[in-house]
Design a protein around this motif. Structure first.
Motif, PDB file in Angstrom:
ATOM      1  N   GLU A 282      15.816  29.457  43.788  1.00 38.16           N
ATOM      2  CA  GLU A 282      16.282  30.511  42.892  1.00 38.16           C
ATOM      3  C   GLU A 282      17.009  29.944  41.678  1.00 38.16           C
ATOM      4  N   GLU A 283      17.735  28.847  41.875  1.00 41.22           N
ATOM      5  CA  GLU A 283      18.593  28.333  40.812  1.00 41.22           C
ATOM      6  C   GLU A 283      18.027  27.126  40.066  1.00 41.22           C
ATOM      7  N   SER A 284      16.824  26.695  40.375  1.00 36.61           N
ATOM      8  CA  SER A 284      16.310  25.469  39.759  1.00 36.61           C
ATOM      9  C   SER A 284      15.201  25.703  38.748  1.00 36.61           C
ATOM     10  N   GLY A 285      14.987  26.946  38.328  1.00 39.21           N
ATOM     11  CA  GLY A 285      13.968  27.193  37.322  1.00 39.21           C
ATOM     12  C   GLY A 285      14.233  26.443  36.031  1.00 39.21           C
ATOM     13  N   TYR A 286      15.506  26.291  35.676  1.00 34.66           N
ATOM     14  CA  TYR A 286      15.870  25.578  34.455  1.00 34.66           C
ATOM     15  C   TYR A 286      15.369  24.134  34.492  1.00 34.66           C
ATOM     16  N   VAL A 287      15.339  23.528  35.701  1.00 34.82           N
ATOM     17  CA  VAL A 287      14.914  22.134  35.826  1.00 34.82           C
ATOM     18  C   VAL A 287      13.462  21.991  35.383  1.00 34.82           C
ATOM     19  N   HIS A 288      12.614  22.883  35.878  1.00 35.93           N
ATOM     20  CA  HIS A 288      11.189  22.795  35.529  1.00 35.93           C
ATOM     21  C   HIS A 288      10.992  23.009  34.034  1.00 35.93           C
ATOM     22  N   LEU A 289      11.703  23.974  33.483  1.00 34.66           N
ATOM     23  CA  LEU A 289      11.566  24.257  32.055  1.00 34.66           C
ATOM     24  C   LEU A 289      12.034  23.076  31.222  1.00 34.66           C
ATOM     25  N   GLN A 290      13.212  22.530  31.551  1.00 34.78           N
ATOM     26  CA  GLN A 290      13.754  21.427  30.762  1.00 34.78           C
ATOM     27  C   GLN A 290      12.984  20.126  30.992  1.00 34.78           C
ATOM     28  N   ALA A 291      12.349  19.998  32.141  1.00 30.72           N
ATOM     29  CA  ALA A 291      11.591  18.784  32.431  1.00 30.72           C
ATOM     30  C   ALA A 291      10.202  18.803  31.822  1.00 30.72           C
ATOM     31  N   THR A 292       9.760  19.968  31.398  1.00 27.36           N
ATOM     32  CA  THR A 292       8.394  20.063  30.864  1.00 27.36           C
ATOM     33  C   THR A 292       8.346  20.434  29.388  1.00 27.36           C
ATOM     34  N   LYS A 293       9.194  21.372  28.950  1.00 22.27           N
ATOM     35  CA  LYS A 293       9.159  21.825  27.558  1.00 22.27           C
ATOM     36  C   LYS A 293      10.574  21.922  26.976  1.00 22.27           C
ATOM     37  N   PRO A 294      11.314  20.800  26.980  1.00 23.02           N
ATOM     38  CA  PRO A 294      12.699  20.867  26.502  1.00 23.02           C
ATOM     39  C   PRO A 294      12.819  21.257  25.035  1.00 23.02           C
ATOM     40  N   ASP A 295      11.877  20.834  24.202  1.00 22.91           N
ATOM     41  CA  ASP A 295      12.012  21.112  22.770  1.00 22.91           C
ATOM     42  C   ASP A 295      11.756  22.579  22.444  1.00 22.91           C
ATOM     43  N   THR A 296      10.826  23.211  23.172  1.00 18.21           N
ATOM     44  CA  THR A 296      10.586  24.632  22.940  1.00 18.21           C
ATOM     45  C   THR A 296      11.830  25.441  23.291  1.00 18.21           C
ATOM     46  N   LEU A 297      12.418  25.140  24.440  1.00 17.53           N
ATOM     47  CA  LEU A 297      13.662  25.794  24.821  1.00 17.53           C
ATOM     48  C   LEU A 297      14.755  25.493  23.803  1.00 17.53           C
ATOM     49  N   GLY A 298      14.814  24.248  23.359  1.00 19.06           N
ATOM     50  CA  GLY A 298      15.845  23.835  22.425  1.00 19.06           C
ATOM     51  C   GLY A 298      15.790  24.563  21.102  1.00 19.06           C
ATOM     52  N   ILE A 299      14.591  24.897  20.640  1.00 22.95           N
ATOM     53  CA  ILE A 299      14.465  25.626  19.376  1.00 22.95           C
ATOM     54  C   ILE A 299      15.176  26.961  19.473  1.00 22.95           C
ATOM     55  N   ILE A 364      13.846  12.115  33.397  1.00 24.87           N
ATOM     56  CA  ILE A 364      14.145  11.944  34.823  1.00 24.87           C
ATOM     57  C   ILE A 364      12.902  12.148  35.673  1.00 24.87           C
ATOM     58  N   PHE A 365      12.074  13.119  35.292  1.00 20.97           N
ATOM     59  CA  PHE A 365      10.911  13.461  36.111  1.00 20.97           C
ATOM     60  C   PHE A 365       9.611  12.864  35.575  1.00 20.97           C
ATOM     61  N   SER A 366       9.725  11.868  34.722  1.00 19.13           N
ATOM     62  CA  SER A 366       8.524  11.175  34.244  1.00 19.13           C
ATOM     63  C   SER A 366       7.990  10.246  35.328  1.00 19.13           C
ATOM     64  N   LYS A 367       6.700   9.952  35.279  1.00 21.77           N
ATOM     65  CA  LYS A 367       6.098   9.047  36.266  1.00 21.77           C
ATOM     66  C   LYS A 367       6.755   7.675  36.212  1.00 21.77           C
ATOM     67  N   ARG A 368       7.107   7.236  35.014  1.00 19.29           N
ATOM     68  CA  ARG A 368       7.716   5.926  34.868  1.00 19.29           C
ATOM     69  C   ARG A 368       9.070   5.875  35.572  1.00 19.29           C
ATOM     70  N   GLN A 369       9.905   6.916  35.371  1.00 19.33           N
ATOM     71  CA  GLN A 369      11.230   6.918  35.976  1.00 19.33           C
ATOM     72  C   GLN A 369      11.133   7.036  37.499  1.00 19.33           C
ATOM     73  N   ILE A 370      10.267   7.912  37.978  1.00 21.44           N
ATOM     74  CA  ILE A 370      10.089   8.059  39.419  1.00 21.44           C
ATOM     75  C   ILE A 370       9.584   6.758  40.034  1.00 21.44           C
ATOM     76  N   GLY A 371       8.747   6.042  39.283  1.00 17.80           N
ATOM     77  CA  GLY A 371       8.195   4.785  39.772  1.00 17.80           C
ATOM     78  C   GLY A 371       9.231   3.691  39.980  1.00 17.80           C
ATOM     79  N   LEU A 372      10.411   3.836  39.398  1.00 17.18           N
ATOM     80  CA  LEU A 372      11.472   2.849  39.610  1.00 17.18           C
ATOM     81  C   LEU A 372      12.023   2.909  41.032  1.00 17.18           C
ATOM     82  N   GLN A 373      11.857   4.041  41.708  1.00 13.43           N
ATOM     83  CA  GLN A 373      12.261   4.236  43.116  1.00 13.43           C
ATOM     84  C   GLN A 373      13.749   3.963  43.346  1.00 13.43           C
ATOM     85  N   LEU A 374      14.580   4.370  42.389  1.00 16.01           N
ATOM     86  CA  LEU A 374      16.012   4.110  42.547  1.00 16.01           C
ATOM     87  C   LEU A 374      16.599   4.835  43.745  1.00 16.01           C
TER      88      LEU A 374
END
Length: 449
Positions: A282-299, A364-374
């Motif tokens: 319920e509370e994580s919709g913002y994550v998907h939006l900001q992880a996929t289209k941050p600039d559209t939201l930012g406008i 944070i949710f890019s393939k490159r960042q996830i691939g670091l396996q921190l």
């Protein structure tokens, strides 16, 4: 070897699988505009300034908004910010928020800027005056999203105070993350949590600290402690959590056998899973939006101070206590003054940094960042975690030790939410000081061996 049974999968995941190695990270990557140039290594004084043109533009936008769409009847914050509350907030920001007074408040602590890897990074730096025999120790404090350095203003006097009961005092370094508030944003993609950790580690080196203590309420602190375990003397976190495979597996096992995972008096913070997963969904919709289209939201948000207010303060409502969403005012006046919450908004509005702040989710949710396996890499840094009653995520000792094998304490308290330093500054500060004392004791005992 083929894992042919759930039992073997559990055994392999929890006991046999080796963690990945620490990834190689570029310690000198250039994030400024254009080609890399000679870096200015000076540390310059800085003051927050609210220009007259910015203030007038903000007031005009606040006073000339469109008519709100009426909220549904008998509703609180379940659909988001309740429009019936907007008039009083907008009027206060436009007519009663004293910009000159608040500007002076922002400048009550010494502030500086220094260029790290092409970006001017803003810091608050408070160094206490101490008596002979008292050691000043450096500690890096990291804010959250949608917070800012403003989260620590009430806590800093407690954190940097001296006491006859302690042989140390904290020198607090509080930076604005790259792309947040008064720090520059990267000019190109790729600055995720690992890269932010590098910048903040290099910042501490610039200030003369090769080793330091760390406090963080977000994933950036965890990344820094993971990547630089030889430099972080101790890690205090108010959002200690792991998204590793073993953590997820233990969480699922605990759904059927809670006592295997969590103490009985804390089980309701995790189970039933339908409740905790339902809340996160319920509370994580913002994550998907900001992880996929941050600039559209930012406008949209960057063009409307009312949009910024409603978007961010709705998070302050629900993330402080989930039940506040059933209140008409979202419970926002229960913990903070309006000046305090509007101060935090000014860190975004005055600097036009909302868009650059939410871009970090895409990294944070890019393939490159996830691939670091921190998440899969344990950190040996001594760690102390304070767990607020209403924090978004709770993990018990058994799970936390998978990520933090040198877990000194997991201190569950019966109050507080996500913005703990801002909400309960004295409780937060006292816990930090206890943690640092414990870290120093461990180090002293280690040196005596």
């Amino acid at each position: 070897m083929l894992l042919t049974s759930p039992f073997l999968i559990v055994v392999y995941t929890l006991f046999l699988r080796s963690p990945p190695p620490l990834p190689d990270v570029d310690l000198e990557a250039w994030w400024g505009p254009g080609e890399e140039t000679k870096q200015d290594t000076s540390v310059r004084t800085f003051e927050v300034q609210f220009s007259a043109s910015m203030i007038q533009d903000l007031k005009n936008r606040l006073k000339n908004h469109r008519k709100w769409t009426p909220p549904l009847e008998n509703i609180g914050f379940q659909y988001g910010f309740n429009n019936k509350q907007l008039d009083s907030w907008v009027a206060y920001w436009a007519e009663r928020y004293n910009f000159q007074e608040r500007e002076s408040f922002f400048n009550k602590f010494p502030q500086f800027k220094t260029n790290i890897q092409g970006l001017d990074i803003h810091i608050i730096r408070v160094r206490p005056e101490v008596a002979a025999g008292v050691e000043i120790i450096p500690m890096l404090f990291l804010h959250t999203w949608p917070g800012s350095v403003r989260e620590f203003y009430e806590a800093l006097p407690h954190l940097t105070a001296t006491s006859e009961d302690r042989d140390f005092a904290i020198e607090a370094i509080v930076p604005s993350w790259p792309g947040y508030g008064f720090s520059d944003a990267p000019a190109r993609p790729g600055l995720g949590t690992a890269e932010m950790a590098v910048i903040l580690r290099n910042l501490m080196h610039r200030l003369g600290f090769k080793k330091f203590y760390l406090q963080g309420g977000d994933i950036i602190g965890i990344s820094l402690a993971t990547l630089f375990p030889q430099e972080v003397l101790g890690f205090h976190s108010n959002v200690g959590a792991s998204a590793s495979t073993s953590a997820i597996l233990l969480n699922l096992i605990g759904a059927g056998m809670p006592s295997f995972v969590v103490e009985s008096h804390l089980a309701d913070r995790m189970y039933p899973l339908s409740s905790t997963f339902g809340f996160l969904l319920e509370e994580s919709g913002y994550v998907h939006l900001q992880a996929t289209k941050p600039d559209t939201l930012g406008i949209a948000i960057s063009d409307s101070p009312v949009g910024l207010l409603s978007y961010i303060l709705e998070k302050f409502s629900t993330w402080t206590k989930n039940e506040y969403k059933y209140l008409p005012d979202g419970g926002l006046d229960n913990h903070w003054s309006r000046d305090q919450l509007l101060d935090n908004l000014m860190c975004y509005w005055a600097t036009s940094s909302f868009t650059t702040s939410v871009r970090v989710y895409a990294e944070i949710f890019s393939k490159r960042q996830i691939g670091l396996q921190l998440d899969e890499i344990p950190t040996p840094v001594p760690t102390w975690i304070i767990q607020a009653k209403n924090e978004l995520i709770f993990q018990p000792w058994r799970i936390l030790r998978r990520k933090f094998p040198n877990l000194v304490a997991a201190n569950a308290i019966d109050d507080g939410g996500h913005f703990l330093a801002f909400q309960l500054p004295k409780v937060f500060s006292e816990d930090v000081l206890k943690a640092v004392a414990a870290f120093r004791k461990l180090e002293s005992e280690k040196n005596e061996l």
